[in-house]
Design a protein around this motif. Structure first.
Motif, PDB file in Angstrom:
ATOM      1  N   GLY A  69      -3.537  94.602 -20.203  1.00 19.98           N
ATOM      2  CA  GLY A  69      -4.813  94.638 -19.496  1.00 19.98           C
ATOM      3  C   GLY A  69      -4.756  95.528 -18.267  1.00 19.98           C
ATOM      4  O   GLY A  69      -3.718  96.090 -17.912  1.00 19.98           O
ATOM      5  N   ARG A  70      -5.869  95.632 -17.598  1.00 20.71           N
ATOM      6  CA  ARG A  70      -5.990  96.500 -16.419  1.00 20.71           C
ATOM      7  C   ARG A  70      -5.002  96.100 -15.328  1.00 20.71           C
ATOM      8  O   ARG A  70      -4.322  96.947 -14.754  1.00 20.71           O
ATOM      9  N   GLU A  71      -4.910  94.795 -15.049  1.00 19.93           N
ATOM     10  CA  GLU A  71      -4.013  94.327 -13.999  1.00 19.93           C
ATOM     11  C   GLU A  71      -2.560  94.617 -14.346  1.00 19.93           C
ATOM     12  O   GLU A  71      -1.774  95.018 -13.490  1.00 19.93           O
ATOM     13  N   GLU A  72      -2.200  94.411 -15.626  1.00 20.52           N
ATOM     14  CA  GLU A  72      -0.834  94.686 -16.065  1.00 20.52           C
ATOM     15  C   GLU A  72      -0.515  96.171 -15.939  1.00 20.52           C
ATOM     16  O   GLU A  72       0.577  96.539 -15.499  1.00 20.52           O
ATOM     17  N   LEU A  73      -1.460  97.023 -16.319  1.00 19.93           N
ATOM     18  CA  LEU A  73      -1.237  98.469 -16.213  1.00 19.93           C
ATOM     19  C   LEU A  73      -1.102  98.916 -14.758  1.00 19.93           C
ATOM     20  O   LEU A  73      -0.263  99.755 -14.433  1.00 19.93           O
ATOM     21  N   LEU A  74      -1.919  98.328 -13.883  1.00 21.05           N
ATOM     22  CA  LEU A  74      -1.800  98.659 -12.457  1.00 21.05           C
ATOM     23  C   LEU A  74      -0.454  98.212 -11.903  1.00 21.05           C
ATOM     24  O   LEU A  74       0.160  98.915 -11.089  1.00 21.05           O
TER      25      LEU A  74
ATOM     26  N   ALA B 197       4.951  99.782 -10.026  1.00 20.68           N
ATOM     27  CA  ALA B 197       6.411  99.724 -10.160  1.00 20.68           C
ATOM     28  C   ALA B 197       7.003 101.115 -10.336  1.00 20.68           C
ATOM     29  O   ALA B 197       8.043 101.436  -9.759  1.00 20.68           O
ATOM     30  N   VAL B 198       6.331 101.953 -11.117  1.00 20.43           N
ATOM     31  CA  VAL B 198       6.816 103.333 -11.316  1.00 20.43           C
ATOM     32  C   VAL B 198       6.724 104.118 -10.018  1.00 20.43           C
ATOM     33  O   VAL B 198       7.640 104.868  -9.667  1.00 20.43           O
ATOM     34  N   TRP B 199       5.647 103.943  -9.283  1.00 17.36           N
ATOM     35  CA  TRP B 199       5.496 104.662  -8.012  1.00 17.36           C
ATOM     36  C   TRP B 199       6.486 104.184  -6.966  1.00 17.36           C
ATOM     37  O   TRP B 199       6.932 104.949  -6.127  1.00 17.36           O
ATOM     38  N   MET B 200       6.834 102.907  -6.995  1.00 17.68           N
ATOM     39  CA  MET B 200       7.745 102.350  -5.995  1.00 17.68           C
ATOM     40  C   MET B 200       9.212 102.622  -6.318  1.00 17.68           C
ATOM     41  O   MET B 200      10.066 102.499  -5.446  1.00 17.68           O
ATOM     42  N   ALA B 201       9.534 102.978  -7.545  1.00 17.16           N
ATOM     43  CA  ALA B 201      10.929 103.187  -7.946  1.00 17.16           C
ATOM     44  C   ALA B 201      11.650 104.227  -7.082  1.00 17.16           C
ATOM     45  O   ALA B 201      12.764 103.968  -6.614  1.00 17.16           O
ATOM     46  N   PRO B 202      11.097 105.408  -6.814  1.00 22.08           N
ATOM     47  CA  PRO B 202      11.813 106.372  -5.975  1.00 22.08           C
ATOM     48  C   PRO B 202      12.069 105.849  -4.560  1.00 22.08           C
ATOM     49  O   PRO B 202      13.155 106.049  -4.007  1.00 22.08           O
ATOM     50  N   VAL B 203      11.103 105.169  -3.991  1.00 21.23           N
ATOM     51  CA  VAL B 203      11.273 104.621  -2.642  1.00 21.23           C
ATOM     52  C   VAL B 203      12.352 103.547  -2.652  1.00 21.23           C
ATOM     53  O   VAL B 203      13.225 103.508  -1.771  1.00 21.23           O
ATOM     54  N   ARG B 204      12.313 102.672  -3.660  1.00 18.71           N
ATOM     55  CA  ARG B 204      13.306 101.611  -3.767  1.00 18.71           C
ATOM     56  C   ARG B 204      14.699 102.200  -3.939  1.00 18.71           C
ATOM     57  O   ARG B 204      15.650 101.791  -3.275  1.00 18.71           O
ATOM     58  N   ASN B 205      14.842 103.190  -4.812  1.00 16.80           N
ATOM     59  CA  ASN B 205      16.145 103.821  -5.035  1.00 16.80           C
ATOM     60  C   ASN B 205      16.643 104.524  -3.775  1.00 16.80           C
ATOM     61  O   ASN B 205      17.834 104.501  -3.471  1.00 16.80           O
ATOM     62  N   TRP B 206      15.747 105.147  -3.034  1.00 17.11           N
ATOM     63  CA  TRP B 206      16.120 105.837  -1.805  1.00 17.11           C
ATOM     64  C   TRP B 206      16.632 104.845  -0.771  1.00 17.11           C
ATOM     65  O   TRP B 206      17.646 105.075  -0.123  1.00 17.11           O
ATOM     66  N   THR B 207      15.943 103.721  -0.626  1.00 13.44           N
ATOM     67  CA  THR B 207      16.387 102.715   0.354  1.00 13.44           C
ATOM     68  C   THR B 207      17.698 102.067  -0.078  1.00 13.44           C
ATOM     69  O   THR B 207      18.547 101.773   0.771  1.00 13.44           O
ATOM     70  N   ILE B 208      17.896 101.854  -1.361  1.00 13.56           N
ATOM     71  CA  ILE B 208      19.177 101.320  -1.852  1.00 13.56           C
ATOM     72  C   ILE B 208      20.299 102.306  -1.539  1.00 13.56           C
ATOM     73  O   ILE B 208      21.381 101.913  -1.091  1.00 13.56           O
TER      74      ILE B 208
END
Length: 166
Positions: free
Chosen positions: A126-131, A136-147
């Motif tokens: 659904g829409r909420e699941e896709l958002l 999560a995809v957009w946050m992955a680079p930031v999360r990896n950078w902070t790790i």
């Protein structure tokens, strides 16, 4: 039902079907009132409309919107809404939990659809699941950078401690 009441129902359905992206016709013979209320309540939560309509009145409203080919035989309940996935999920979930409820046919984006297509739409996220997936995809680079920064910080601390002991 008087002719005037029938005309009001047809007018209301015509305007509703005009804006609906999905209209699903389902058979409900043998369901209890409480089971139908369960369907209505779950649909209401997701802004999907549910109504038992005489076949002839539904056909007139559909014809006025150039929608032909919907299976309107025997007793039918119509579900319609703006989101094809949500409407399909509600119909599919209710059909799987109530064997007397059957999806007959549908219009999805103004094209006739069979039961298999409705079931396929019901399996899509659904829409909420896709958002959520997109976030999560957009946050992955930031999360990896902070790790990485945190690991570098720990490594530097260990090197400083080792240099102090030597």
């Amino acid at each position: 039902m008087t002719r005037q009441n029938k005309e009001k129902v047809v007018e209301a359905l015509t305007s509703e079907f005009e804006t609906a992206s999905t209209i699903i016709a389902c058979g409900y013979a043998g369901l209890t009132v409480s089971e139908l209320e369960e369907l209505r309540n779950s649909a209401r939560e997701k802004d999907v409309k549910v109504q038992v309509v005489k076949n002839r009145l539904a056909k007139i409203a559909l014809d006025r919107n150039n929608l032909t080919g919907l299976d309107l035989t025997n007793m039918n309940i119509l579900l319609w809404g703006d989101d094809a996935i949500t409407t399909s999920k509600i119909a599919s979930k209710f059909a799987s939990s109530n064997k007397k409820f059957e999806i007959k046919s549908a219009f999805i984006d103004r094209e006739i659809a069979d039961v298999a297509k409705v079931e396929a739409f019901a399996k899509l996220p659904g829409r909420e699941e896709l958002l959520g997936m997109l976030a999560a995809v957009w946050m992955a680079p930031v999360r990896n950078w902070t790790i990485g920064l945190n690991a570098l910080k720990k490594r530097k601390k260990i090197q400083i401690l080792l240099n102090n002991f030597s």
